[in-house]
Motif scaffolding. Structure first.
Motif, PDB file in Angstrom:
ATOM      1  N   TRP A   4      29.450 -21.990 -12.720  1.00 60.94           N
ATOM      2  CA  TRP A   4      31.191 -21.478 -12.343  1.00 60.94           C
ATOM      3  C   TRP A   4      31.991 -22.521 -13.098  1.00 60.94           C
ATOM      4  CZ3 TRP A   4      35.011 -19.174 -10.758  1.00 60.94           C
ATOM      5  CH2 TRP A   4      34.554 -17.972  -9.600  1.00 60.94           C
ATOM      6  N   GLN A   5      30.682 -23.962 -12.698  1.00 61.41           N
ATOM      7  CA  GLN A   5      32.051 -25.070 -13.360  1.00 61.41           C
ATOM      8  C   GLN A   5      31.727 -25.263 -15.021  1.00 61.41           C
ATOM      9  OE1 GLN A   5      29.944 -29.348 -11.525  1.00 61.41           O
ATOM     10  NE2 GLN A   5      28.916 -29.021 -13.583  1.00 61.41           N
ATOM     11  N   ARG A   6      30.520 -24.778 -15.676  1.00 68.86           N
ATOM     12  CA  ARG A   6      30.865 -24.376 -17.280  1.00 68.86           C
ATOM     13  C   ARG A   6      32.470 -23.244 -17.515  1.00 68.86           C
ATOM     14  NH1 ARG A   6      25.522 -23.643 -17.489  1.00 68.86           N
ATOM     15  NH2 ARG A   6      25.503 -21.913 -17.040  1.00 68.86           N
ATOM     16  N   THR A   7      31.995 -22.384 -17.481  1.00 69.71           N
ATOM     17  CA  THR A   7      33.297 -21.170 -16.455  1.00 69.71           C
ATOM     18  C   THR A   7      34.920 -22.168 -16.250  1.00 69.71           C
ATOM     19  OG1 THR A   7      32.358 -19.672 -15.100  1.00 69.71           O
ATOM     20  CG2 THR A   7      34.599 -19.205 -15.582  1.00 69.71           C
ATOM     21  N   ALA A   8      34.827 -22.491 -15.538  1.00 66.86           N
ATOM     22  CA  ALA A   8      35.922 -23.874 -15.255  1.00 66.86           C
ATOM     23  C   ALA A   8      36.234 -24.583 -15.791  1.00 66.86           C
ATOM     24  CB  ALA A   8      35.983 -24.761 -13.631  1.00 66.86           C
ATOM     25  N   ALA A   9      35.813 -25.267 -17.194  1.00 65.81           N
ATOM     26  CA  ALA A   9      35.770 -25.954 -17.818  1.00 65.81           C
ATOM     27  C   ALA A   9      36.511 -25.139 -18.540  1.00 65.81           C
ATOM     28  CB  ALA A   9      34.615 -26.986 -17.998  1.00 65.81           C
ATOM     29  N   SER A  10      35.306 -24.216 -18.752  1.00 60.76           N
ATOM     30  CA  SER A  10      36.130 -23.108 -20.898  1.00 60.76           C
ATOM     31  C   SER A  10      37.332 -22.531 -20.483  1.00 60.76           C
ATOM     32  CB  SER A  10      35.093 -23.031 -20.861  1.00 60.76           C
ATOM     33  OG  SER A  10      34.345 -22.002 -20.326  1.00 60.76           O
ATOM     34  N   LEU A  11      38.023 -22.151 -19.071  1.00 57.40           N
ATOM     35  CA  LEU A  11      38.601 -21.123 -19.062  1.00 57.40           C
ATOM     36  C   LEU A  11      39.899 -21.617 -20.136  1.00 57.40           C
ATOM     37  CD1 LEU A  11      38.836 -20.329 -15.444  1.00 57.40           C
ATOM     38  CD2 LEU A  11      37.910 -19.058 -17.057  1.00 57.40           C
ATOM     39  N   PRO A  12      40.746 -20.107 -20.938  1.00 59.77           N
ATOM     40  CA  PRO A  12      41.745 -20.604 -21.533  1.00 59.77           C
ATOM     41  C   PRO A  12      43.319 -20.832 -20.316  1.00 59.77           C
ATOM     42  CG  PRO A  12      41.281 -17.822 -21.287  1.00 59.77           C
ATOM     43  CD  PRO A  12      40.308 -19.146 -20.234  1.00 59.77           C
ATOM     44  N   GLU A  42      40.038 -20.831  -9.392  1.00 59.24           N
ATOM     45  CA  GLU A  42      39.450 -21.364  -9.581  1.00 59.24           C
ATOM     46  C   GLU A  42      39.544 -22.998  -8.621  1.00 59.24           C
ATOM     47  OE1 GLU A  42      38.677 -18.736 -11.920  1.00 59.24           O
ATOM     48  OE2 GLU A  42      40.616 -18.985 -11.512  1.00 59.24           O
ATOM     49  N   LEU A  43      41.083 -23.300  -8.678  1.00 59.70           N
ATOM     50  CA  LEU A  43      41.044 -24.548  -8.275  1.00 59.70           C
ATOM     51  C   LEU A  43      39.848 -25.036  -6.831  1.00 59.70           C
ATOM     52  CD1 LEU A  43      42.512 -27.266  -8.121  1.00 59.70           C
ATOM     53  CD2 LEU A  43      44.440 -26.122  -6.504  1.00 59.70           C
ATOM     54  N   ILE A  44      40.190 -23.600  -5.909  1.00 65.82           N
ATOM     55  CA  ILE A  44      39.227 -23.694  -4.349  1.00 65.82           C
ATOM     56  C   ILE A  44      37.916 -23.473  -5.155  1.00 65.82           C
ATOM     57  CG2 ILE A  44      39.058 -21.889  -2.674  1.00 65.82           C
ATOM     58  CD1 ILE A  44      41.816 -23.487  -2.508  1.00 65.82           C
ATOM     59  N   VAL A  45      37.645 -23.066  -6.143  1.00 70.94           N
ATOM     60  CA  VAL A  45      36.603 -22.896  -6.040  1.00 70.94           C
ATOM     61  C   VAL A  45      36.183 -24.321  -6.785  1.00 70.94           C
ATOM     62  CG1 VAL A  45      34.191 -21.961  -8.021  1.00 70.94           C
ATOM     63  CG2 VAL A  45      35.617 -20.865  -6.971  1.00 70.94           C
ATOM     64  N   LEU A  46      36.847 -25.470  -7.388  1.00 73.07           N
ATOM     65  CA  LEU A  46      36.328 -26.433  -8.017  1.00 73.07           C
ATOM     66  C   LEU A  46      36.677 -27.447  -6.671  1.00 73.07           C
ATOM     67  CD1 LEU A  46      38.549 -27.230 -11.079  1.00 73.07           C
ATOM     68  CD2 LEU A  46      36.188 -26.445 -11.185  1.00 73.07           C
ATOM     69  N   LEU A  47      36.568 -27.433  -5.669  1.00 75.07           N
ATOM     70  CA  LEU A  47      37.052 -27.721  -4.598  1.00 75.07           C
ATOM     71  C   LEU A  47      35.470 -27.803  -3.289  1.00 75.07           C
ATOM     72  CD1 LEU A  47      40.314 -27.654  -2.985  1.00 75.07           C
ATOM     73  CD2 LEU A  47      39.557 -29.454  -4.154  1.00 75.07           C
ATOM     74  N   LEU A  48      35.322 -26.136  -4.087  1.00 79.50           N
ATOM     75  CA  LEU A  48      33.937 -25.852  -3.039  1.00 79.50           C
ATOM     76  C   LEU A  48      32.574 -26.687  -4.020  1.00 79.50           C
ATOM     77  CD1 LEU A  48      34.315 -22.038  -2.548  1.00 79.50           C
ATOM     78  CD2 LEU A  48      34.276 -24.255  -0.635  1.00 79.50           C
ATOM     79  N   LEU A  49      32.884 -26.813  -4.723  1.00 79.45           N
ATOM     80  CA  LEU A  49      32.066 -27.566  -6.069  1.00 79.45           C
ATOM     81  C   LEU A  49      31.801 -29.214  -5.636  1.00 79.45           C
ATOM     82  CD1 LEU A  49      32.736 -25.528  -9.839  1.00 79.45           C
ATOM     83  CD2 LEU A  49      30.689 -25.638  -7.964  1.00 79.45           C
ATOM     84  N   LEU A  54      32.842 -36.506 -10.383  1.00 78.49           N
ATOM     85  CA  LEU A  54      33.489 -36.866 -11.166  1.00 78.49           C
ATOM     86  C   LEU A  54      33.687 -36.285 -12.677  1.00 78.49           C
ATOM     87  CD1 LEU A  54      34.887 -39.805 -12.121  1.00 78.49           C
ATOM     88  CD2 LEU A  54      32.385 -40.303 -13.250  1.00 78.49           C
ATOM     89  N   TYR A  55      33.100 -35.106 -13.205  1.00 80.89           N
ATOM     90  CA  TYR A  55      33.110 -34.468 -13.563  1.00 80.89           C
ATOM     91  C   TYR A  55      34.079 -33.304 -13.598  1.00 80.89           C
ATOM     92  CZ  TYR A  55      31.422 -30.751 -16.771  1.00 80.89           C
ATOM     93  OH  TYR A  55      31.706 -29.477 -18.060  1.00 80.89           O
ATOM     94  N   ILE A  56      33.894 -32.860 -12.218  1.00 82.30           N
ATOM     95  CA  ILE A  56      35.498 -31.444 -11.601  1.00 82.30           C
ATOM     96  C   ILE A  56      36.630 -32.670 -12.137  1.00 82.30           C
ATOM     97  CG2 ILE A  56      35.657 -30.526  -9.893  1.00 82.30           C
ATOM     98  CD1 ILE A  56      32.462 -30.329  -9.346  1.00 82.30           C
ATOM     99  N   GLU A  57      36.743 -33.473 -11.987  1.00 82.50           N
ATOM    100  CA  GLU A  57      37.815 -34.478 -11.837  1.00 82.50           C
ATOM    101  C   GLU A  57      38.367 -34.567 -12.776  1.00 82.50           C
ATOM    102  OE1 GLU A  57      38.777 -38.294  -9.767  1.00 82.50           O
ATOM    103  OE2 GLU A  57      37.831 -37.475  -7.702  1.00 82.50           O
ATOM    104  N   ASN A  58      37.821 -34.810 -13.824  1.00 77.71           N
ATOM    105  CA  ASN A  58      37.628 -34.571 -15.158  1.00 77.71           C
ATOM    106  C   ASN A  58      38.351 -33.455 -15.900  1.00 77.71           C
ATOM    107  OD1 ASN A  58      37.603 -37.868 -15.556  1.00 77.71           O
ATOM    108  ND2 ASN A  58      35.514 -36.932 -16.202  1.00 77.71           N
TER     109      ASN A  58
END
Length: 1475
Positions: free
Chosen positions: A398-406, A414-421, A430-434
Motif C-alpha cells: 500500500w505504501q509503495r502504491t500510494a507513492a507511485s500513483l499517477p 488513498e488519503l484514508i489509507v495513508l492515515l491508516l498506515l 515521516l515517510y508518509i508525510e513526505n
C-alpha cells in the motif's frame, strides 16, 4: 444411577436386571421392541388388561424399583422421577444409561457425558447378540430422529446434567447424539441415520422444526452434529452434502452454507466453493451475508481466492452491493494475506482500489451522496486496519502504491489509507508525510480531496482526525506556499465539518502564532484565525477565552501581524449585538490598547494605533443595514452629543488616539489610512451590522473639516526656494450639471508644492497626511451619503499647485540645472501629485454621474502622462533620492546615502544633446542648453521601474473597465478624451487589475507594499465577486484586440519577424492582449474555486464569458461542462499570441480551466482530450520563434523560465510513442547545436546554452511515464515496457553524445540511475518470466542496457579525471545500484542453469571520446579522504556480458584487452573491474 446402584449394600437388589431376570419370550427383535414399548408410565391404568398376571406384576415391580432408585439418587433434591416406560430398545438404553426423556425440553442426565458414554458402551458390550442390539438401536434412533418425533430436538440440543453428589444442576452444550458418535461401533450407524435425516429435512418443501415448547429448525441442529466427524468421514460427508445441496430449497442451502466451516474438512473447502459458484450464477445470490461469513472462515487456496476476488469485484462494481455486505466482502478478500505472496498482495491492492474508485465515480456521476452508515464504514476500515497490522507485505505494498500513483489516481480513499498506515505504524509517519507533501507540491492533491473524504468517509476521518491534524500542523510550517496553503484551507474545512475538534484547531493555531522562529507561519496562523472568525463567528465566540493569551504575544508581532491579531481579538470581544461578548476579553483588549497608545516607543505606539482602529470598527458596527436613515439630516456637533453606547465609545477612541499621536505625521497618516481601510471593508453575509449612523455623521463632519483646513488653498502661486509655482491641471468647469455651484469652489487648489517645500509644524498639515486623510474622507462620505460623493466632487478636478517648468518642452534641461536638493523636492512634489491623483481617481471611479466620469477619465489621462514624464526625471535624479512613502507601517525616516558626483550621475542619465538656449523664470535665471525632443523608451514588459513607487489604486478603479467604451487609439483624439478608454488607459487599468489579482490569488505583492492593507487582500472573495462584471468587458476587449492582431498578421502574411508587428501602437495592442489573457489566467487559478460556497460565482463566471444568446443553454450545464466549453473558447486565441509571456499565460489559463473541471469530480473522456489539446498547444508554441517587443529574438533568463514551463506542459502525459518520435527528430537535428548561435530547426528557441531545458523534460517524462505504467496492473508482456524504455534511454544517450553539454551529462546520469533502481525493484520479475521462454530477447534487452551502463562508466571515469564534482557525487550511489543489478542478473541466470553465460572481466577506463585514461597508481594516496575520492578499481560501472550458451555472442570487444602489453601492464591502473 449406575454408580449409586452399585454402592447399595442390599445384595438382593443386585439380581434385578431386566435383561437377565425378566424372562420375556422374544421370537424376534420385533417382539422385544413390542415388549419394551409396552412398559407403562408407572400406573396400573396403563397396563393392558390382556397382559398376563406375572408380566403385570413384573412391570409394576420394575416401575416401583425405578422410582425407588430415582429417589435414592436424588440426594435430597425435589426432582421428578421417570414419567413412563421406554417405548423401544433405544429409549430403554438411554434410560438405563441414566437419561430422563420426558422432563422439559431437554434430556436430563444423571451423570456427565463421559459416564454416559461409558454406560452406553457397557450396556452394549454386556448384552447378548451385540450386532442385533446395534441394529435395534439404529432402528430406534431412526424413529427418534424423525421430524415428527418428540425426541428429535432433545437429541440434537444440549442436555441438563443432574449428577449425584453435585450441588448444582448445569446445562451442557453437548447433545446426547454426540455421545453416540463417541462410541466406535455406533458411529457409522449414527452417521448413516443422521445423513439420511439431513437429506429428508433439507429436501422438505418447508422448514421442519422440533416439537419442543420453543421449536427450533432441525436442519442446522442436525448439521451441527457432523462437526465431530469432519476428519474421519470427510469424503462421505462431502459427497452426501454435495448431492443434497443440489436438490434442496434456498433456505436449506443457506443452512448448509452456514455450517460448512464446521462440517467440511479443510481439504474440501475449495470444492465446496466451486459448488457454490456453480449453483449461484448470480453474484448477488452468491454473496448473501450468510455465504460471505462462511467464505471468510474457510481455508481456501490462492487460485480459489483469486476467483472469489474477481466475483467480488464484479459484485461491488455492479451497483447492487450494500455497504453492510461490502465490509464483509473486503474481509473475505483480506484472507489472501494468509498466503502473503507478492503477486497475491499486489492483486489484492489493485482490486480494492478498483472497488473504491468505482464507487466514487458512481457517486460523482449521480451527484448523490453515499449512504451514511457509520457502523458499516468503521467496520470496513477496521478490517483493512487489521489486514495492515497482520501483513507487513500488505502494508508495504500500500505504501509503495500510494507513492507511485499517477496524479489522477490519487483519491480520497488513498488519503484514508495513508492515515491508516500512520495509525498502524507511527515510525513511518515521516515517510508518509513526505508522500503527501510531494503530491501537494505537484498539485496532485488539492483541498477538494477533503471534500471527497467528507462525502465518502466522514466517520473514519473523524476517528483518525488527530493523525490528520498532526500532519497539517507540520504542513503549516512548510516554506513551500502550496503546502502551507493546503494546510490552511484544510483547517477551515475541518473546522466546518467537525464541531468536536474546533477547540483543538484553535489551540493548534494559537500555538503557531507563538512560534517566533517563523514570521510567515505566525502571519498565516493569524489570518486563518481571522477567517474562521468571519465564517464561523458563533463557533469562535464560544471559545473566546482561548484567545486571551494572544494579548501577551502582541508585543512580539510585526505591525502587519498586529493588525490581523487585533482584528480578531476586537471582533470577538465586541461581536455583533446578536452575539454575546466576552467581558474578560473586552477588559484585556481595552487595557492593552490604552497602554500601547501612551508608550513612547514608535513601534509600540503604532501597534496601539492599529489596535485602536480595529477596536473602533468593532465598537461602531451596531447598525443594521435594513434600517433606512437619511444621514444627511443627522447633525452631531460633538462627542458629547452622541447617545451613550458603543458608538460613543468609538468616537472617544478617535479623540484619544489623535491626542496620543501628537505631532507625528507618520503616525497620524497611519491612523487615517487604517481607519479608511476598516470603514471601506464590505461586511459579508455572516454579519448584518454596519457602523452606527450617528457616529459616522460626527466623524464625517470632523474629518472633512480638517481636510479642508489643511490642504485646500486659494492663495496666489509664488516662487519658493527658487522654484516657480502655479495652479495647474484644473479640470473643474461650469456646465449644465453644476450651474448652481459657487464659482469660488471652482478656483480652489490642493497645496502640494508649498507643503513639500515649506512643511508646517502640525502633523495634521503634513503632506504625508494628504492622501490618507482624503481616503478617510471618501470612506466616511460613502457611508453617510450612500456611496455618493457629490458633496466633495470638486476635489476630483481641482487645480494643484505645481512647479511651472514641468509643462515646458525643455523641462528635462531645466530640471538638470536645479540643485540636488531642489531636484529631490521637485520629484517629491510630483510623487505626491501622482499619489493624490491616484487616490482621487480611485474614489470617484465608481460615481455614475456623466460629468464626474468625464473628469475621472481626463484625470486618468493626465496621471498617465505625468508618470511618463517623471521617468526621464528619475534617470537624472540624485542617487540618494527615495520616493516619498505612501504607507506608514514602516519607519518613514530614511538614511540618505552619500551619492556619486553629480557629473557622473548626469553622464549615466539619458541621451540629451545640449544646444545653446536660455529660459528665464521670474526672479531666477537659468542657463540651459538647447534640448532635442526627448522620446522616452517604453518598456512594454514592465510598466514601472524599481524607483517608481506610487500609491496603489483602490479596488473601485475596476468600474472604469466595466462602464466605459474602448477604442483602439494611441493616443486618444482630443474629442475622445473623457469619453473613451484608449490603449494607454486600458493598459494602465489592466496592469493595476493584474497586480491586485495576483496579490489576491498568489499572495504576492510589491515588496515595498507588503505592510499595507488593501481590500483585495483583506477580502479576496469580495474582490473576485466584484471582478465578474469587469471580466465580461475585458472579454469584449480581448475579442477586439485579437481581431486587430489577426488583421495585422494577415497583412504581413503571418511573418512574425515583420517590422510592422513591432510598431509602438501595435506593441500596445500586443501588451493589452497579453494582460487580458493574464487576467483570466489568474482569475481561474484562484485556489478557493474548490470551495462549494464559490460554486455559484464560478458557474456564472464561466457561462457569462460567452455571447449572451448562448446564456440560456449554458446556464443548464454543470461547472465541468462549462469549463470544457470555455477551454475550447480560449484555445482559439493561440493564433493571436505574439509574445512568449502571453503564450505561457494562455497555457496557465487552459491549465486552470482543466483544474476547475477536474476539481468538481468529473473525470470524463473529454477532460483527457482537452488535456491532450493543452499538450499539443504547448508543442505548437515551442515550435514558434519568439521575438521581443523591440523586434529582436527573445532570450535571457526570463525567456528560459517561460520556455521551461512550456516544455513541462508539452511533455506532461505524453505517450512512449510520442516520446520516441520526438527523440528520433532531435537525434537528427541536435548536431547543429554544436555550431555557434545555431538553434534547432523544430524548436527554434533552443540553442546549445538552453538545450538542457528540453533535455531535462525528456528525461523526466521518461521516468514519470515508466512509473505510471508500473503502478497500473497490466496483463500480458511485462518486458515490453522495459524494452521500450531502454530504447528511449538509448535515444537520450545518442543526444548526450552528439551534444556535449555538461548539464546534460548530469541529467542523464541522474535519471539513468533512477531507471536502474526501478528495474531492480519492479523489473526483475519480467526478466525472470522471459529468461527461458525467449533467451534471445533477454540477450537483446541486456545488450541495449549495456550501452547505457558503458557510457555511464565512461562518464564517471571522465568526470573523475577532470574533477567534475557535480558528477563525482553521484558515483558511489550509481556504483552500488549497478553492482546490485549485476549480481541479480547473475543469480537469475544461475537459477535457470545459464550461469555459464555470465562473464566477469575488466573494462578499460576511457573518457567520453573513447580514449584510455591513464591514472598513476596511488595518485590519490596523499589526498584527504572525502566524498569525491573514489578508489580506482571501484569507479567502474558494472556490465553484464552474455556468452554463446544464450544463443547470441554478447562479448564486447571493448571489454576484452586485445594486446598482451595492456594485459600485463602493472605500472598503471587503466582498467576497472567490470562484472
Amino acid at each position: 444411577m449406575y454408580r449409586k446402584y452399585k454402592k447399595r449394600p442390599q445384595k438382593a437388589l443386585n439380581t434385578i436386571d431386566e435383561n437377565t431376570t425378566i424372562k420375556v419370550p422374544r421370537q424376534s427383535d420385533t417382539t422385544a421392541d413390542v415388549s419394551a414399548e409396552s412398559t407403562g408410565s408407572g400406573s396400573e391404568e396403563n397396563i393392558p388388561a390382556s397382559q398376563e398376571h406375572t408380566q403385570r406384576f413384573l412391570s409394576q415391580h420394575s416401575v416401583i424399583l425405578a422410582a425407588t432408585l430415582g429417589r435414592t439418587q436424588s440426594t435430597g433434591r425435589n426432582i421428578l422421577s421417570l414419567s413412563r416406560q421406554p417405548n423401544n430398545f433405544f429409549e430403554l438404553v438411554l434410560i438405563r444409561a441414566g437419561v430422563q426423556l420426558d422432563q422439559g425440553d431437554s434430556l436430563i442426565l444423571a451423570c456427565d457425558h463421559v459416564s454416559i458414554v461409558s454406560k452406553l458402551r457397557e450396556i452394549f458390550m454386556s448384552a447378548s447378540s451385540y450386532t442385533d442390539k446395534v441394529e435395534t438401536f439404529k432402528t430406534g434412533l431412526n424413529a427418534a430422529m424423525a421430524p415428527q418425533s418428540k425426541l428429535v430436538q432433545k437429541l440434537l440440543t444440549g442436555c441438563t446434567v443432574d449428577a449425584s453428589g453435585e450441588e448444582q444442576i448445569y446445562q451442557s452444550q453437548n447433545s446426547i447424539f454426540m455421545n453416540f458418535l463417541m462410541i466406535d461401533f455406533l458411529r457409522d450407524p449414527c452417521v448413516e441415520v443422521l445423513l439420511n435425516k439431513i437429506e429428508e429435512v433439507a429436501t422438505a418443501d418447508r422448514v421442519l422444526t422440533g416439537k419442543a415448547a420453543i421449536p427450533l429448525p432441525l436442519l442446522p441442529l442436525m448439521l451441527a452434529q457432523l462437526r465431530y466427524l469432519t476428519a474421519s468421514h470427510k469424503e462421505q460427508i462431502y459427497s452426501r452434502i454435495e448431492g443434497i445441496f443440489n436438490r434442496v430449497t434456498d433456505a436449506a442451502k443457506l443452512d448448509i452454507i452456514a455450517s460448512a466451516e464446521l462440517i467440511l474438512d479443510a481439504s474440501m473447502h475449495d470444492e465446496f466453493v466451486q459448488l457454490l459458484i456453480i449453483n449461484y450464477s448470480s453474484t448477488e445470490d452468491l454473496f448473501h451475508m450468510t455465504t460471505v461469513h462462511t467464505l471468510s472462515n474457510l481455508s481456501l487456496s490462492e487460485s480459489t481466492q483469486g476467483k472469489l476476488r474477481q466475483r467480488i469485484l464484479e459484485y461491488a462494481t455492479s451497483g447492487d452491493c450494500p455497504d453492510t455486505t461490502l465490509a464483509h466482502l473486503i474481509r473475505l478478500m483480506l484472507n489472501i494475506l494468509k498466503m502473503d505472496t507478492d503477486d497475491s498482495v499486489r492483486d489484492l491492492v489493485i482490486k480494492l482500489r478498483e472497488i473504491f474508485n468505482w464507487r466514487h465515480s458512481v457517486h460523482r456521476d449521480n451527484s448523490s451522496a453515499p449512504v451514511d452508515d457509520r457502523k458499516s464504514q468503521l467496520e470496513l476500515f477496521g478490517f483493512l486496519e487489521l489486514g495492515l497490522i497482520r501483513s507487513k507485505r500488505f502494508y508495504q505494498t500500500w505504501q509503495r502504491t500510494a507513492a507511485s500513483l499517477p496524479a489522477e489516481g490519487f483519491t480520497s480513499f488513498e488519503l484514508i489509507v495513508l492515515l491508516l498506515l500512520i495509525q498502524v505504524n507511527e515510525d513511518n509517519s515521516l515517510y508518509i508525510e513526505n508522500i503527501l507533501r510531494r503530491r501537494i507540491k505537484l498539485e496532485h492533491i488539492t483541498v477538494s480531496i477533503l471534500e471527497e473524504v467528507k462525502l465518502h468517509y466522514k466517520h473514519i476521518l473523524e476517528q483518525h482526525i488527530s493523525t490528520l491534524m498532526h500532519i497539517l500542523h507540520d504542513f503549516m510550517r512548510e516554506k513551500n506556499r502550496t503546502v502551507s496553503d493546503f494546510a490552511k484551507t484544510s483547517y477551515s474545512i475541518l473546522f466546518k465539518i467537525f464541531n468536536s475538534i474546533q477547540k483543538n484547531i484553535l489551540k493548534k493555531l494559537l500555538e503557531l502564532t507563538c512560534d517566533k522562529s517563523s514570521p510567515h507561519l505566525t502571519t498565516m496562523a493569524l489570518e486563518l484565525l481571522r477567517d474562521l472568525q468571519c465564517k464561523s463567528a458563533k463557533d469562535v465566540q464560544n471559545c473566546a477565552t482561548l484567545l486571551i493569551p494572544m494579548l501577551d504575544r502582541i508585543s512580539d508581532l510585526t505591525l502587519t501581524q498586529t493588525r490581523v491579531a487585533m482584528d480578531l481579538l476586537c471582533h470577538v470581544a465586541f461581536p455583533d449585538p446578536k452575539l454575546t461578548g466576552c467581558l474578560q476579553l473586552q477588559e484585556q483588549v481595552d487595557m492593552v490598547v490604552k497602554k500601547q497608545l501612551i508608550n513612547s516607543t514608535d513601534t509600540i505606539k503604532k501597534q496601539g494605533i492599529i489596535g485602536c482602529v480595529q477596536l473602533i470598527d468593532a465598537l461602531a458596527r451596531i447598525q443594521t443595514d435594513d434600517v433606512e436613515i437619511d444621514d444627511s439630516l443627522t447633525n452631531v456637533e460633538n462627542v458629547d452629543s452622541l447617545p451613550d453606547g458603543r458608538g460613543k465609545l468609538a468616537a472617544n477612541l478617535i479623540t484619544r488616539t489623535e491626542a496620543s499621536i501628537g505631532n507625528s505625521a507618520e503616525s497620524l497618516a497611519l491612523f487615517y489610512e487604517e481607519l479608511a481601510t476598516v470603514l471601506s471593508q464590505r461586511h459579508d453575509g455572516t454579519s448584518t451590522c454596519g457602523p452606527d449612523h450617528q457616529f459616522i455623521a460626527w466623524a464625517c463632519e470632523l474629518i472633512t473639516f480638517r481636510f479642508q483646513n489643511s490642504f485646500v488653498t486659494e492663495d496666489l502661486a509664488e516662487t519658493v526656494k527658487g522654484i516657480r509655482l502655479e495652479y495647474q491641471l484644473n479640470i473643474n468647469e461650469l456646465d449644465d450639471t453644476n450651474v448652481h455651484t459657487d464659482t469660488e469652489v471652482l478656483s480652489i487648489g490642493i497645496n502640494i508644492s508649498k507643503l513639500v517645500l515649506l512643511p508646517k509644524a502640525k502633523a495634521c498639515d503634513s503632506i504625508y497626511v494628504l492622501a490618507p486623510l482624503f481616503n478617510c474622507v471618501r470612506a466616511l462620505n460613502n457611508h453617510r451619503h450612500h456611496y455618493s460623493l457629490e458633496q466633495i466632487n470638486a476635489l476630483l478636478g481641482c487645480a494643484i499647485v505645481l512647479p511651472a517648468f514641468f509643462e515646458d518642452d525643455n523641462y528635462l534641461a531645466i530640471f538638470d540645472n536645479f540643485g540636488d536638493e531642489q531636484q529631490n523636492d521637485i520629484l517629491s512634489i510630483y510623487f505626491h501629485t501622482v499619489n493624490w491623483m491616484r487616490v482621487t481617481i480611485s474614489a470617484f471611479a465608481a460615481q455614475r454621474d456623466p460629468a464626474t466620469r468625464r473628469r475621472v477619465l481626463a484625470r486618468l489621462g493626465e496621471l498617465i502622462r505625468i508618470e511618463q514624464r517623471i521617468k526621464p526625471l528619475l534617470a537624472r535624479a540624485p542617487t540618494d533620492f527615495v520616493a516619498p512613502p505612501y504607507q506608514f507601517l514602516t519607519n518613514l525616516k530614511v538614511q540618505k546615502r552619500p551619492g556619486a558626483p553629480k557629473a557622473a550621475a548626469k553622464a549615466n542619465a539619458s541621451t540629451v544633446e545640449p544646444e545653446s538656449n536660455q529660459t528665464t523664470i521670474t526672479d531666477f535665471s537659468i542657463k540651459v542648453g538647447p534640448c532635442k525632443t526627448i522620446k522616452t523608451k517604453i518598456d512594454f514588459e514592465q510598466m514601472y521601474g524599481p524607483r517608481e513607487k506610487y500609491r496603489p489604486m483602490e479596488v473601485g478603479i475596476i468600474m472604469l473597465l466595466v462602464e466605459q467604451k474602448f477604442v483602439l487609439n494611441y493616443p486618444l483624439e482630443e474629442e475622445q478624451v473623457g469619453e473613451f478608454l484608449g490603449l494607454l488607459e486600458l493598459r494602465f487599468l489592466l496592469e493595476d487589475m493584474v497586480l491586485k489579482l495576483e496579490a489576491a490569488v498568489n499572495g504576492q505583492q510589491d515588496s515595498s507594499d507588503t505592510d499595507s492593507l488593501r481590500l483585495h487582500l483583506a477580502k479576496p472573495q469580495d474582490f473576485m465577486c466584484d471582478l465578474l462584471p469587469c471580466l465580461l468587458e475585458v472579454n469584449n476587449h480581448l475579442r477586439t484586440l485579437a481581431e486587430a492582431i489577426d488583421a495585422q498578421l494577415v497583412k504581413v502574411n503571418h511573418v512574425y519577424s515583420n517590422l510592422d508587428l513591432f510598431k509602438e501602437q501595435f506593441n500596445y495592442i500586443r501588451t493589452c492582449f497579453g494582460l487580458c489573457i493574464r487576467l483570466f489566467a489568474l482569475y481561474f487559478a484562484w485556489g478557493e474555486w474548490v470551495d462549494k460556497s464559490q460554486a455559484e460565482l464560478l458557474h456564472k463566471s464561466l457561462y457569462q464569458l460567452h455571447s449572451k444568446d448562448q446564456w440560456p443553454a449554458l446556464k443548464k450545464k454543470s461547472i465541468p461542462r462549462l469549463a470544457t466549453v470555455t477551454f475550447e473558447y480560449f484555445i482559439k486565441y493561440e493564433k493571436s499570441v505574439l509574445n512568449l509571456s502571453t503564450a505561457v499565460q494562455l497555457h496557465r489559463l487552459l491549465g486552470g480551466l482543466l483544474k476547475v473541471a477536474s476539481a468538481r469530480f468529473d473525470i470524463s473522456q473529454s477532460s483527457f482530450q482537452h488535456a491532450e489539446h493543452s499538450r499539443a498547444l504547448c508543442g505548437t508554441l515551442l515550435r514558434r520563434k519568439w521575438f521581443h517587443h523591440s523586434g529582436t529574438v527573445d532570450k535571457g533568463a526570463q525567456c528560459n523560465t517561460y520556455l521551461d514551463e512550456l516544455v513541462k506542459g508539452f511533455f506532461k502525459n505524453s505517450t512512449p510513442e510520442q516520446q520516441s518520435e520526438l527523440l528520433g527528430q532531435l537525434v537528427e537535428e541536435c548536431a547543429i547545436l554544436n555550431t555557434k548561435d545555431k538553434a534547432l530547426n523544430s524548436f527554434p528557441n533552443f540553442k546549445k546554452a538552453n538545450f538542457p531545458l528540453l533535455f531535462r523534460g525528456l528525461c523526466e517524462v521518461l521516468i514519470h511515464s515508466l512509473s505510471a505504467h508500473l503502478s497500473v496492473d497490466k496483463k500480458g508482456d511485462h518486458l515490453q515496457l522495459w524494452e521500450s524504455t531502454v530504447g528511449l534511454l538509448n535515444g537520450l544517450l545518442k543526444i548526450v553524445q552528439l551534444v556535449e553539454q555538461p548539464r546534460n551529462f548530469g541529467l542523464f546520469l541522474k535519471h539513468s540511475q533512477i531507471f536502474l533502481k526501478l528495474l531492480l525493484q519492479q523489473g526483475m520479475s519480467a526478466l525472470e518470466s522471459i529468461v527461458r521462454q525467449d533467451p534471445e530477447r533477454l540477450t537483446k534487452f541486456l545488450h541495449e542496457l549495456q550501452k547505457v551502463t558503458r557510457f555511464l562508466h565512461q562518464l564517471c571515469c571522465h568526470s573523475k579525471f577532470i574533477k567534475n564534482t557535480a558528477i563525482i557525487s553521484y558515483i558511489p550511489a550509481l556504483r552500488e545500484t549497478i553492482e546490485t543489478l549485476v549480481f541479480r542478473v547473475k543469480a537469475l541466470l544461475a537459477a535457470n542453469n545459464c550461469h555459464s553465460a555470465f562473464h566477469m572481466g575488466n573494462m578499460i577506463n576511457r573518457d567520453l571520446h573513447g580514449d584510455s585514461i591513464i591514472t598513476p597508481v596511488g595518485s590519490f594516496v596523499g589526498e584527504e579522504n572525502s566524498d569525491e575520492e573514489i578508489p580506482a578499481d571501484d569507479t567502474s560501472v558494472d556490465e553484464t556480458v552474455l556468452g554463446d550458451n544464450m544463443g547470441i555472442t554478447a562479448i564486447s570487444v571493448s571489454t576484452r584487452p586485445s594486446d598482451g602489453s595492456r594485459r600485463s601492464s602493472k605500472s598503471s591502473s587503466s582498467r576497472s573491474k567490470c562484472f
